[in-house]
Design an enzyme around this catalytic site. Structure first.
Site, short mmCIF file in Angstrom:
data_model
loop_
_atom_site.label_atom_id
_atom_site.label_comp_id
_atom_site.label_asym_id
_atom_site.label_seq_id
_atom_site.Cartn_x
_atom_site.Cartn_y
_atom_site.Cartn_z
N ASP A 1 28.35 -12.35 -10.45
CA ASP A 1 28.99 -13.28 -9.51
C ASP A 1 30.48 -12.97 -9.57
O ASP A 1 31.13 -13.18 -10.61
CB ASP A 1 28.71 -14.73 -9.95
CG ASP A 1 29.32 -15.74 -8.97
OD1 ASP A 1 30.26 -15.39 -8.23
OD2 ASP A 1 28.85 -16.89 -8.97
N ASN B 1 31.79 -4.94 -2.11
CA ASN B 1 31.11 -5.31 -0.86
C ASN B 1 30.91 -6.81 -0.72
O ASN B 1 30.91 -7.33 0.40
CB ASN B 1 29.75 -4.59 -0.83
CG ASN B 1 28.84 -5.16 0.24
OD1 ASN B 1 28.96 -4.83 1.43
ND2 ASN B 1 27.92 -6.04 -0.15
N SER C 1 37.54 -5.54 7.16
CA SER C 1 37.08 -5.86 8.51
C SER C 1 38.23 -5.68 9.49
O SER C 1 39.40 -5.91 9.13
CB SER C 1 36.61 -7.32 8.53
OG SER C 1 36.47 -7.76 9.87
N TYR D 1 38.77 -16.04 6.77
CA TYR D 1 38.15 -14.71 6.61
C TYR D 1 39.17 -13.63 6.91
O TYR D 1 39.31 -12.65 6.17
CB TYR D 1 36.95 -14.61 7.54
CG TYR D 1 36.17 -13.30 7.44
CD1 TYR D 1 35.29 -13.07 6.40
CD2 TYR D 1 36.32 -12.32 8.42
CE1 TYR D 1 34.57 -11.88 6.32
CE2 TYR D 1 35.61 -11.14 8.36
CZ TYR D 1 34.73 -10.92 7.30
OH TYR D 1 34.01 -9.74 7.24
N VAL E 1 42.47 -13.63 6.76
CA VAL E 1 43.54 -13.46 5.76
C VAL E 1 42.97 -12.90 4.46
O VAL E 1 43.65 -12.13 3.75
CB VAL E 1 44.33 -14.77 5.55
CG1 VAL E 1 43.60 -15.75 4.64
CG2 VAL E 1 45.72 -14.49 5.01
N LYS F 1 40.68 -10.65 4.26
CA LYS F 1 40.52 -9.20 4.45
C LYS F 1 41.88 -8.51 4.53
O LYS F 1 42.02 -7.37 4.09
CB LYS F 1 39.68 -8.91 5.70
CG LYS F 1 38.23 -9.40 5.59
CD LYS F 1 37.48 -8.78 4.41
CE LYS F 1 36.00 -9.13 4.41
NZ LYS F 1 35.26 -8.58 3.28
N VAL G 1 27.81 -5.45 12.33
CA VAL G 1 26.54 -4.98 11.76
C VAL G 1 25.48 -6.08 11.70
O VAL G 1 25.78 -7.23 11.34
CB VAL G 1 26.78 -4.40 10.34
CG1 VAL G 1 25.50 -3.83 9.77
CG2 VAL G 1 27.88 -3.34 10.37
N THR H 1 23.37 -8.07 10.06
CA THR H 1 23.05 -8.61 8.73
C THR H 1 23.05 -10.13 8.87
O THR H 1 23.31 -10.64 9.97
CB THR H 1 24.14 -8.22 7.71
OG1 THR H 1 25.39 -8.80 8.17
CG2 THR H 1 24.31 -6.73 7.56
P1 NAP Z 1 25.68 -10.48 4.05
O1 NAP Z 1 24.42 -9.93 4.58
O2 NAP Z 1 26.00 -11.93 4.22
O3 NAP Z 1 25.76 -10.10 2.48
C1 NAP Z 1 26.82 -10.53 1.70
C2 NAP Z 1 26.49 -10.24 0.26
O4 NAP Z 1 27.58 -10.72 -0.56
C3 NAP Z 1 25.23 -10.97 -0.23
O5 NAP Z 1 24.52 -10.14 -1.12
C4 NAP Z 1 25.81 -12.17 -0.96
O6 NAP Z 1 24.94 -12.72 -1.93
C5 NAP Z 1 27.00 -11.50 -1.60
N1 NAP Z 1 27.93 -12.45 -2.20
C6 NAP Z 1 28.54 -13.52 -1.63
N2 NAP Z 1 29.27 -14.18 -2.55
C7 NAP Z 1 29.11 -13.50 -3.73
C8 NAP Z 1 29.61 -13.69 -5.05
N3 NAP Z 1 30.39 -14.73 -5.37
N4 NAP Z 1 29.26 -12.80 -6.02
C9 NAP Z 1 28.46 -11.74 -5.71
N5 NAP Z 1 27.94 -11.53 -4.49
C10 NAP Z 1 28.27 -12.41 -3.51
O7 NAP Z 1 26.95 -9.71 4.64
P2 NAP Z 1 27.15 -8.18 5.12
O8 NAP Z 1 27.23 -8.20 6.59
O9 NAP Z 1 26.21 -7.28 4.42
O10 NAP Z 1 28.63 -7.96 4.59
C11 NAP Z 1 28.97 -7.08 3.52
C12 NAP Z 1 30.48 -6.88 3.56
O11 NAP Z 1 30.86 -6.28 4.81
C13 NAP Z 1 31.28 -8.18 3.46
O12 NAP Z 1 32.40 -8.01 2.64
C14 NAP Z 1 31.70 -8.45 4.90
O13 NAP Z 1 32.87 -9.22 4.98
C15 NAP Z 1 31.88 -7.03 5.42
N6 NAP Z 1 31.78 -6.94 6.88
C16 NAP Z 1 30.62 -7.22 7.54
C17 NAP Z 1 30.56 -7.10 8.92
C18 NAP Z 1 29.31 -7.38 9.71
O14 NAP Z 1 29.35 -7.30 10.95
N7 NAP Z 1 28.18 -7.68 9.09
C19 NAP Z 1 31.70 -6.72 9.64
C20 NAP Z 1 32.87 -6.42 8.95
C21 NAP Z 1 32.89 -6.53 7.56
P3 NAP Z 1 23.88 -13.92 -1.55
O15 NAP Z 1 22.69 -13.27 -0.94
O16 NAP Z 1 23.61 -14.53 -2.89
O17 NAP Z 1 24.60 -14.84 -0.61
#
Ligand code: NAP
Length: 237
Positions: free
Chosen positions: A63, A90, A145, A160, A162, A164, A193, A195
């Protein structure tokens, strides 16, 4: 003396989404991946899923908001592998509504978001970079991001955004702090993406979202450091 010849990679928040896909791709390239997650059951299930596909990964709980958890990971890596080659920061959260103006956003939401997206990456980097420095090799990829770009900064999702922007500043500072250690530190934007965070209507697959992360995680020694990338190309801060 290293306890394994393989390069060791840690991916934070790797139980799902982009992190999971990055863990999968790095493991397929022959790295020893330590898949981490804040929830042990979810993380172990994800690791097992990969193992069932014939992709071997290790698992450790992490965590990023808890220093004791971060310290425990550092000790685990030291004891089991005696090295760390790749860190993918990540783990991230996106709270609140996109439409909420910065004028109305709660201060507590800024604090909560920064705790994971900025302080989390800071904490993990401070704990793990010494392992990289010792061996004179390292690749750090910070999942940022386009919403954090000052160049395109606007209203909405301000906490979010700020977090990043701050993460991007951390990238520059870490790159400076490791310039003499053959450690390359970069920020990247995966695009929009599909997700849980991006939602089902996002324009990109997780495979595509992970592509530039994997590229930066496996850069050659003469690769860039202190940069911000999307689709393997530099973008403005
Ligand atoms: P996601 O599917 O919501 O996954 C986020 C991951 O972070 C999950 O495994 C979550 O765990 C974990 N997490 C959250 N708080 C945590 C903590 N305190 N300790 C450890 N793990 C923690 O998001 P994603 O789309 O894959 O995003 C991954 C990264 O890419 C993020 O940094 C996001 O800001 C960035 N990003 C995403 C997009 C997009 O379009 N998806 C665009 C730009 C940037 P839980 O399952 O336990 O919640």
């Amino acid at each position: 003396m290293a306890k394994t010849e393989k390069r060791v990679a840690v991916v934070t928040g790797a139980n799902k989404g982009i992190g999971f896909e990055v863990a999968r791709q790095l493991a397929r390239r022959g790295l020893r991946v330590v898949l981490t997650s804040r929830d042990e059951a979810r993380g172990k299930k994800a690791a097992k899923g990969l193992q069932q596909q014939g992709i071997e990964v290790d698992y450790c709980r992490l965590d990023v908001t808890r220093r004791v958890s971060v310290t425990a990971l550092a000790r685990y890596l030291e004891r089991k592998y005696g090295r760390l080659d790749v860190l993918v920061n990540n783990a991230g959260i996106l709270l609140g509504k996109y439409e909420t103006s910065v004028l109305d956003e709660k201060e507590s939401l800024f604090r909560e978001t920064l705790e994971t997206n900025f302080y989390g990456a800071l904490r993990v980097s401070q704990a793990l970079v010494p392992l990289m420095k010792r061996q004179g090799y390292g690749r750090i990829v910070n999942l940022s991001s386009g919403l954090g770009q000052l160049d395109h900064m606007g209203d909405g999702v301000s906490a979010y955004r700020v977090s990043k922007t701050a993460l991007n500043a951390l990238t520059r500072m870490l790159a400076g702090a490791t310039a003499d250690d053959k450690i390359l530190v970069n920020s990247m934007c995966p695009g929009w993406v599909q997700t849980d965070m991006g939602g089902p209507t996002a324009s990109r697959s997780v495979e595509k979202g992970a592509e530039t992360v994997v590229w930066l995680a496996t850069l050659p020694d003469k690769g860039p450091t202190g940069g911000f990338f999307r689709d393997k190309k530099r973008i403005p801060w």
